[in-house]
Design an enzyme around this catalytic site. Structure first.
Site, PDB file in Angstrom:
ATOM      1  N   ASN A  91       8.302  -0.778  -8.452  1.00  0.00           N
ATOM      2  CA  ASN A  91       7.178  -1.418  -9.208  1.00  0.00           C
ATOM      3  C   ASN A  91       6.742  -0.663 -10.471  1.00  0.00           C
ATOM      4  OD1 ASN A  91       4.494  -2.252  -9.714  1.00  0.00           O
ATOM      5  ND2 ASN A  91       4.138  -3.017  -7.690  1.00  0.00           N
ATOM      6  N   ASP A 116       2.152   3.207   1.236  1.00  0.00           N
ATOM      7  CA  ASP A 116       2.120   1.838   1.988  1.00  0.00           C
ATOM      8  C   ASP A 116       0.365   1.657   2.032  1.00  0.00           C
ATOM      9  OD1 ASP A 116       3.407   0.077   2.977  1.00  0.00           O
ATOM     10  OD2 ASP A 116       2.725   0.298   5.102  1.00  0.00           O
ATOM     11  N   THR A 117       0.271   0.272   1.836  1.00  0.00           N
ATOM     12  CA  THR A 117      -1.183  -0.220   1.547  1.00  0.00           C
ATOM     13  C   THR A 117      -1.302  -1.414   2.605  1.00  0.00           C
ATOM     14  OG1 THR A 117      -1.463   0.431  -0.650  1.00  0.00           O
ATOM     15  CG2 THR A 117      -2.975  -1.065  -0.064  1.00  0.00           C
ATOM     16  N   GLY A 156      -1.735  -9.768  -4.813  1.00  0.00           N
ATOM     17  CA  GLY A 156      -2.066  -9.730  -3.591  1.00  0.00           C
ATOM     18  C   GLY A 156      -3.583 -10.362  -3.288  1.00  0.00           C
ATOM     19  N   TYR A 157      -4.226  -9.674  -2.828  1.00  0.00           N
ATOM     20  CA  TYR A 157      -5.723 -10.080  -2.260  1.00  0.00           C
ATOM     21  C   TYR A 157      -6.750  -9.857  -3.296  1.00  0.00           C
ATOM     22  CZ  TYR A 157      -3.506 -10.187   2.519  1.00  0.00           C
ATOM     23  OH  TYR A 157      -2.600 -10.515   3.662  1.00  0.00           O
ATOM     24  N   ASP A 158      -6.380  -9.523  -4.426  1.00  0.00           N
ATOM     25  CA  ASP A 158      -7.215  -9.115  -5.491  1.00  0.00           C
ATOM     26  C   ASP A 158      -8.288 -10.150  -5.738  1.00  0.00           C
ATOM     27  OD1 ASP A 158      -6.352  -6.735  -5.960  1.00  0.00           O
ATOM     28  OD2 ASP A 158      -5.321  -7.015  -7.686  1.00  0.00           O
ATOM     29  N   LYS A 194      -9.989  -1.055 -12.350  1.00  0.00           N
ATOM     30  CA  LYS A 194      -9.476  -1.131 -10.870  1.00  0.00           C
ATOM     31  C   LYS A 194      -9.014   0.280 -10.525  1.00  0.00           C
ATOM     32  CE  LYS A 194      -6.534  -3.375  -7.732  1.00  0.00           C
ATOM     33  NZ  LYS A 194      -5.163  -4.131  -7.537  1.00  0.00           N
ATOM     34  N   ARG A 207      -5.384   2.864  -3.827  1.00  0.00           N
ATOM     35  CA  ARG A 207      -4.116   3.541  -4.410  1.00  0.00           C
ATOM     36  C   ARG A 207      -4.597   4.542  -5.665  1.00  0.00           C
ATOM     37  NH1 ARG A 207      -1.487  -0.404  -4.141  1.00  0.00           N
ATOM     38  NH2 ARG A 207      -2.506  -1.647  -5.840  1.00  0.00           N
TER      39      ARG A 207
HETATM   40  P1  IMP Z   1       2.306  -2.228  -0.677  1.00  0.00           P
HETATM   41  O1  IMP Z   1       2.427  -1.197   0.435  1.00  0.00           O
HETATM   42  O2  IMP Z   1       1.492  -1.582  -2.050  1.00  0.00           O
HETATM   43  O3  IMP Z   1       3.453  -3.059  -0.920  1.00  0.00           O
HETATM   44  O4  IMP Z   1       0.978  -3.206  -0.030  1.00  0.00           O
HETATM   45  C1  IMP Z   1       1.470  -4.248   0.785  1.00  0.00           C
HETATM   46  C2  IMP Z   1       0.633  -5.524   0.486  1.00  0.00           C
HETATM   47  O5  IMP Z   1      -0.999  -5.266   0.606  1.00  0.00           O
HETATM   48  C3  IMP Z   1       0.852  -6.261  -0.765  1.00  0.00           C
HETATM   49  O6  IMP Z   1       1.740  -6.905  -0.638  1.00  0.00           O
HETATM   50  C4  IMP Z   1      -0.506  -6.792  -0.962  1.00  0.00           C
HETATM   51  O7  IMP Z   1      -0.502  -8.020  -0.121  1.00  0.00           O
HETATM   52  C5  IMP Z   1      -1.477  -5.960  -0.426  1.00  0.00           C
HETATM   53  N1  IMP Z   1      -2.129  -5.233  -1.407  1.00  0.00           N
HETATM   54  C6  IMP Z   1      -1.701  -3.639  -1.725  1.00  0.00           C
HETATM   55  N2  IMP Z   1      -2.382  -3.356  -2.832  1.00  0.00           N
HETATM   56  C7  IMP Z   1      -3.233  -4.246  -3.076  1.00  0.00           C
HETATM   57  C8  IMP Z   1      -3.998  -4.549  -4.249  1.00  0.00           C
HETATM   58  O8  IMP Z   1      -4.653  -3.535  -4.994  1.00  0.00           O
HETATM   59  N3  IMP Z   1      -4.810  -5.429  -4.243  1.00  0.00           N
HETATM   60  C9  IMP Z   1      -4.476  -6.632  -3.718  1.00  0.00           C
HETATM   61  N4  IMP Z   1      -3.587  -6.443  -2.740  1.00  0.00           N
HETATM   62  C10 IMP Z   1      -2.982  -5.315  -2.251  1.00  0.00           C
END
Ligand code: IMP
Length: 192
Positions: free
Chosen positions: A9, A68-69, A149-151, A171, A177
């Site tokens: 990314n 991971d988020t 995403g959910y922003d 942000k 993150r």
């Molecule tokens: P990842 O682990 O960063 O790929 O996040 C997993 C999922 O969490 C993403 O596909 C989004 O749906 C959501 N997500 C993660 N970070 C954010 C953010 O900063 N804003 C909004 N959605 C997020």
């Protein structure tokens, strides 16, 4: 020192590169020729971050970190959490995920939620974990066009804007993150 960030990314890479000391050369998965899908099969954020970091260290021999988020909604007992990306099913779709969440909270007064990022770092044979949390509320409708995403439905605590109405600079300073990355960078700067 070369350090792999287990991501492709460009936004995430740029965010980290900008605050890392120059002595650390950040490499992406593409940079090291890793194009296989790393399956995120753990039931926790920490577990998934660990799977990704370990895959790189074990197969490519690099020091590496992975993140991971998840979005954890209080009244839903922490859901969608580790399943945030595919909350509304496959293939992953942000609009469907947001609609599903708005629907689940339609009759709910408690709209408290938090984003949580877990980072796993493998460095010289040792493993370290870092966490970043951003508390807030789920709005009743989408607001704003930026981000991902959910922003559009997440309003961080103490702000009127949603994440999708903030610049990336704004942000990153308060985001899950951003905070986890700041912890990682602080650690790397002090690491002897
Ligand atoms: P990842 O682990 O960063 O790929 O996040 C997993 C999922 O969490 C993403 O596909 C989004 O749906 C959501 N997500 C993660 N970070 C954010 C953010 O900063 N804003 C909004 N959605 C997020």
């Amino acid at each position: 020192m070369k350090l792999v960030f287990a991501t492709n990314n460009p936004g995430k890479l740029k965010e980290v590169q900008e605050i890392l000391p120059n002595s650390i050369e950040l490499l992406s998965l593409k940079d090291i020729g890793c194009d296989e899908e790393i399956e995120e099969t753990a039931s926790t954020l920490e577990g998934n971050a660990q799977i990704k970091a370990n895959h790189i260290t074990e197969n490519y021999g690099y020091n590496c970190f992975a993140d991971d988020t998840g979005l954890e909604v209080e009244i839903l007992n922490g859901e969608p959490g580790v399943y945030s990306a595919r909350y509304a099913g496959e293939p992953a779709n942000a609009e469907n995920n947001m609609n599903k969440l708005l629907n689940s909270l339609k009759t709910k007064e408690n709209r408290k939620a938090r984003f949580r990022t877990s980072i796993c770092l493998n460095l010289n044979g040792e493993q370290f974990l870092f966490d970043g949390i951003c508390k807030g509320n789920i709005l009743t409708q989408k607001q704003g066009e930026k981000g991902f995403g959910y922003d559009p439905i997440f309003q961080p605590e103490g702000f009127i804007k949603s994440f999708a109405e903030m610049s990336s600079n704004e942000k990153n300073k308060i985001s899950h993150r951003g905070l986890a990355i700041q912890e990682l960078v602080k650690f790397l700067k002090d690491f002897k």
